[in-house]
Design an enzyme around this catalytic site. Sequence first.
Site, PDB file in Angstrom:
ATOM      1  N   SER A 207      -5.466 -25.381  53.058  1.00 25.90           N
ATOM      2  CA  SER A 207      -7.065 -25.510  52.982  1.00 25.90           C
ATOM      3  C   SER A 207      -7.160 -26.430  54.221  1.00 25.90           C
ATOM      4  O   SER A 207      -6.794 -26.529  55.279  1.00 25.90           O
ATOM      5  CB  SER A 207      -7.298 -25.929  51.603  1.00 25.90           C
TER       6      SER A 207
ATOM      7  N   HIS B 296      -7.758 -21.419  52.689  1.00 22.74           N
ATOM      8  CA  HIS B 296      -9.203 -21.392  52.601  1.00 22.74           C
ATOM      9  C   HIS B 296      -9.984 -21.132  53.883  1.00 22.74           C
ATOM     10  O   HIS B 296      -9.534 -21.559  54.796  1.00 22.74           O
ATOM     11  CB  HIS B 296      -9.755 -22.729  51.874  1.00 22.74           C
TER      12      HIS B 296
ATOM     13  N   ASP C  60      -6.333 -26.530  44.473  1.00 24.02           N
ATOM     14  CA  ASP C  60      -5.770 -24.929  44.486  1.00 24.02           C
ATOM     15  C   ASP C  60      -4.349 -25.184  44.739  1.00 24.02           C
ATOM     16  O   ASP C  60      -3.957 -25.737  46.015  1.00 24.02           O
ATOM     17  CB  ASP C  60      -6.706 -24.337  45.287  1.00 24.02           C
TER      18      ASP C  60
END
EC number: 3.1.1.61
Lengths: 274, 197
Positions: free
Chosen positions: B18, B45, B138
Amino acid sequence: MQDIDIADLKRISELIHQKYNYDFRNYAMSSFKRRVLRIMELKKLTVDTLLKKLTDTPVFINEFLDELTVNVTEMFRDPSFWRVMREEIIPAIMLNHKQFKIWHAGCSSGEEVLTMCIMLKEMGILQDVTLIATDLDVNILERAKTATYPIKNMELNEKNYIRFQGSASSLKDYYREENGNAIFNRELFANVSFRKHDLVLGEIFNKFDLVLCRNVMIYFNQSLQNEVLKKFHESLFKYGYLAIGSKESLIWCDYANRFIVVNNEEKIYKKIKD
Amino acid sequence: MNKYNLNNSFKAVVIGGSAGSFQGMVKILSQLPKGFPLPIIMCLHRLKHVRNGFVEALSIKSVVQVTEPHDKENIKKGGVYLAPANYHMSVELGHYFALSTEEMVNNSRPAIDITLSTCGFVYKEKLIGILLSGANRDGAQGMRAIHEKGGLTIVQEPTECMIDTMPKAALAATKIDHVLRVDQIVEFFKELDKQYR
Ligand SMILES: C[S@@+](CC[C@H](N)C(=O)[O-])C[C@H]1O[C@@H](n2cnc3c(N)ncnc32)[C@H](O)[C@@H]1O
């Protein structure tokens, strides 16, 4: 979080098939599994109590289907797709027909149909188009008919609309705000009929100039995609258009050669052979 | 020498990242051995409503072409795949991708947990899972799923990460086999590649 094995998932889809005549046996396994686990968590059920509830409580099925299906959608999803609709596809249909018919298969809460209606209205032809919007999930269809969405969803919808470059300055021209909801002008839906229809077990019911089935077949496995494409083929007039989601593909389907690609980036196809 | 004690039984590599992972990812892809034999499955992401540009940016310096798979596309040896914007990306038992527009998970779509855990389910002990820099949690549950299925787990060295929340969350959630800097991950890929020559 609990886990569930494939044998149990099969028991669930078999039960639903036998008792309620919905066929999820050929849905893509990974998302089907997540959906069932999600329902078990939401309703505090185990595999056994879920099976029992489905067996003993027939009214549970609609709620079950509503949670099982993925209803996430947005207005003007993929703005570039809608620009191509406005600038190429709809004008191409209008070359031959002043009046025409559109089918939104798997319309969910209606954002896609509403998008179409706003676009057609801005093109000045909304009154010439008949739209049929279908879904398997009766709860979501009831919501779709109200053309009402939480205001918090409007930021994204508005962003998409700006990228679509619609002719109004804002989507606000089409709705009023009330109790945290955006309530769209119901006249936009004057020519839309919402109906329950199951793409897997349902019959062909009409012929269309344009079919949109976006982000629905991703929940099916390849053999089911193949079967459903045959139904779309039969539901289209020759030279009618089919639009699927931007990350879907038809190339491996038996009927692929009866279509040509009109726009590969936006996944728009045209039926060229009966 | 075989510093990481590797062998040629692995069938796939899955990578999550991310905020702050882009540079590291580019570096890994740009130094990937030519003809690297395993599929690399990435879930990073990204801006939700920007459909284009990201693949191109990743591909520029990469020795391999990065693609965003279509729904139900087969996973090929040596393919490098990136989860498309605004879709969750799962791997199915038949070794193909399945996309979905389900609700966001950990505020993300694509969610790293989904890609990692479905890869774990399919490839089991034949999977290598790597988690890079990132600002949320995540991926932690996905790494746990990979470990529980017997796969090998690697996180980026937190002190090297622009934002260390993600690798730290994974370290707290499960057993991580290696904690490596990006240059060590590059070396890891070279060693892995040798096992297949
Ligand atoms: C993710 S939504 C797609 C909404 C919209 N077309 C879009 O692209 O944003 C998928 C919809 O397909 C519906 N669906 C799933 N299986 C179906 C079936 N067998 N027949 C009809 N609709 C189905 C679900 O109920 C859900 O509302």
